[in-house]
Design an enzyme around this catalytic site. Structure first.
Site, PDB file in Angstrom:
ATOM      1  NE  ARG A  65      -2.996   2.863   0.673  1.00 23.47           N
ATOM      2  CZ  ARG A  65      -4.142   3.499   0.563  1.00 23.47           C
ATOM      3  NH1 ARG A  65      -5.266   2.839   0.612  1.00 23.47           N
ATOM      4  NH2 ARG A  65      -4.163   4.785   0.380  1.00 23.47           N
ATOM      5  NE  ARG A  91      -7.539   1.006  -6.151  1.00 23.96           N
ATOM      6  CZ  ARG A  91      -7.641  -0.261  -5.761  1.00 23.96           C
ATOM      7  NH1 ARG A  91      -7.418  -0.594  -4.514  1.00 23.96           N
ATOM      8  NH2 ARG A  91      -7.962  -1.202  -6.624  1.00 23.96           N
ATOM      9  CG  LEU A  93      -6.232  10.264  -2.625  1.00 32.51           C
ATOM     10  CD1 LEU A  93      -6.360  11.761  -2.860  1.00 32.51           C
ATOM     11  CD2 LEU A  93      -5.311   9.626  -3.649  1.00 32.51           C
ATOM     12  CB  THR A 108     -17.889  14.693  -6.860  1.00 34.28           C
ATOM     13  OG1 THR A 108     -19.318  14.684  -6.951  1.00 34.28           O
ATOM     14  CG2 THR A 108     -17.318  13.731  -7.882  1.00 34.28           C
ATOM     15  CG  HIS A 109     -20.148  10.530  -1.628  1.00 35.12           C
ATOM     16  ND1 HIS A 109     -19.770   9.250  -1.982  1.00 35.12           N
ATOM     17  CD2 HIS A 109     -21.116  10.393  -0.706  1.00 35.12           C
ATOM     18  CE1 HIS A 109     -20.484   8.383  -1.290  1.00 35.12           C
ATOM     19  NE2 HIS A 109     -21.307   9.037  -0.514  1.00 35.12           N
ATOM     20  CG  ASP A 141     -11.082  14.157   6.058  1.00 34.65           C
ATOM     21  OD1 ASP A 141     -11.440  13.113   5.459  1.00 34.65           O
ATOM     22  OD2 ASP A 141     -11.759  14.699   6.943  1.00 34.65           O
ATOM     23  N   GLY A 143     -10.450  10.356   5.677  1.00 36.20           N
ATOM     24  CA  GLY A 143     -11.611   9.482   5.831  1.00 36.20           C
ATOM     25  C   GLY A 143     -12.264   9.127   4.502  1.00 36.20           C
ATOM     26  CG  ASP A 145     -17.104   9.134   0.021  1.00 41.93           C
ATOM     27  OD1 ASP A 145     -16.419   9.602  -0.905  1.00 41.93           O
ATOM     28  OD2 ASP A 145     -17.584   7.986  -0.006  1.00 41.93           O
TER      29      ASP A 145
HETATM   30  C1  GAR Z   1     -19.889   9.421  -9.273  1.00 43.52           C
HETATM   31  O1  GAR Z   1     -21.279   9.413  -9.025  1.00 43.52           O
HETATM   32  C2  GAR Z   1     -19.112   9.726  -8.026  1.00 43.52           C
HETATM   33  O2  GAR Z   1     -19.758  10.602  -7.154  1.00 43.52           O
HETATM   34  C3  GAR Z   1     -19.000   8.373  -7.389  1.00 43.52           C
HETATM   35  O3  GAR Z   1     -18.691   7.554  -8.462  1.00 43.52           O
HETATM   36  C4  GAR Z   1     -19.358   8.037  -9.635  1.00 43.52           C
HETATM   37  C5  GAR Z   1     -18.371   8.093 -10.761  1.00 43.52           C
HETATM   38  O4  GAR Z   1     -19.006   8.354 -11.983  1.00 43.52           O
HETATM   39  N1  GAR Z   1     -18.027   8.387  -6.332  1.00 43.52           N
HETATM   40  C6  GAR Z   1     -18.198   7.758  -5.171  1.00 43.52           C
HETATM   41  O5  GAR Z   1     -19.123   7.010  -4.940  1.00 43.52           O
HETATM   42  C7  GAR Z   1     -17.136   8.046  -4.132  1.00 43.52           C
HETATM   43  N2  GAR Z   1     -17.470   7.452  -2.878  1.00 43.52           N
HETATM   44  P1  GAR Z   1     -18.161   8.768 -13.274  1.00 43.52           P
HETATM   45  O6  GAR Z   1     -16.977   7.811 -13.383  1.00 43.52           O
HETATM   46  O7  GAR Z   1     -19.125   8.601 -14.395  1.00 43.52           O
HETATM   47  O8  GAR Z   1     -17.724  10.192 -13.081  1.00 43.52           O
END
Ligand code: GAR
Length: 202
Positions: A65, A91, A93, A108-109, A141, A143, A145
């Protein structure tokens, strides 16, 4: 100016929206590199089609890792970005990236944080029976999300939604929000927790 490296693991629809936006010089931010942990990520093809440099840093190619963490940091550094954007990067960071770009890493979540963190934010929100969910753009950070929230948008759950239909509607809002936040960050800096965070040089 606002040099940005985008990290992706999947299809890259959020990346595609950023690439559309950055084609306009007035947008302020410029995607100078795309890095993936998965050699088959669709986002890599989207980047190549847009003429943006790509790199793959796959965990399987590293003994542990820590070595992977260092390789990610080295690869990101090679693009000399001011900010790092996680757009579907699945993943955590490690310290090598967070120590160097901490406070300038955006994720983005697809849920309204702090609810439903993790890889299945849409599925978990549906399973809980919420009537409203949405998307969150936040500083990263250590954690999952977590980190200071920059912006959120709400999306109503329809009675006949499944994970796919709901995620599609969230993604429409999500890419607008991400494009807006990254552009604003590049042009005027971000107000996060009452503090203004600006793009550095790079
Ligand atoms: C997005 O909806 C993003 O928010 C999510 O993966 C998708 C990627 O879509 N991320 C997470 O769930 C992070 N926990 P994309 O590859 O089409 O941009």
């Amino acid at each position: 100016g606002g040099r940005v490296v985008v990290l992706v693991s999947g299809g890259g629809s959020n990346l595609a929206a950023l690439l559309t936006a950055h084609a306009d010089p007035a947008y302020g931010a410029r995607v100078v590199g795309v890095v993936s942990d998965r050699p088959t990520a669709g986002g890599l093809d989207i980047a190549r089609d847009a003429g943006v440099a790509t790199a793959v840093v796959a965990p399987a190619d590293f003994p542990d890792r820590e070595a992977w963490d260092r390789a990610v940091a080295r690869t990101v550094a090679s693009f000399e970005p001011a900010w790092v954007v996680l757009a579907g990067f699945m993943r955590l960071l490690g310290a090598p990236v967070l120590d160097r770009w901490g406070g300038r890493v955006v994720n983005t979540h697809p849920a309204l944080s702090p609810s439903f963190p993790g890889a299945h934010g849409v599925r978990d929100a549906l399973a809980h029976g919420v009537r409203v969910t949405g998307c969150t753009v936040h500083l990263v950070d250590s954690g999952v999300d977590t980190g200071p929230i920059i912006a959120q948008r709400a999306v109503e759950v329809a009675d006949d939604d499944d994970e796919a239909t709901l995620h599609e509607r969230i993604k429409v809002e999500e890419r607008r929000l991400l494009v807006d936040v990254v552009g604003r960050a590049a042009r005027e800096g971000l107000l996060v927790d009452g503090r203004r965070v600006r793009f550095g040089r790079g």
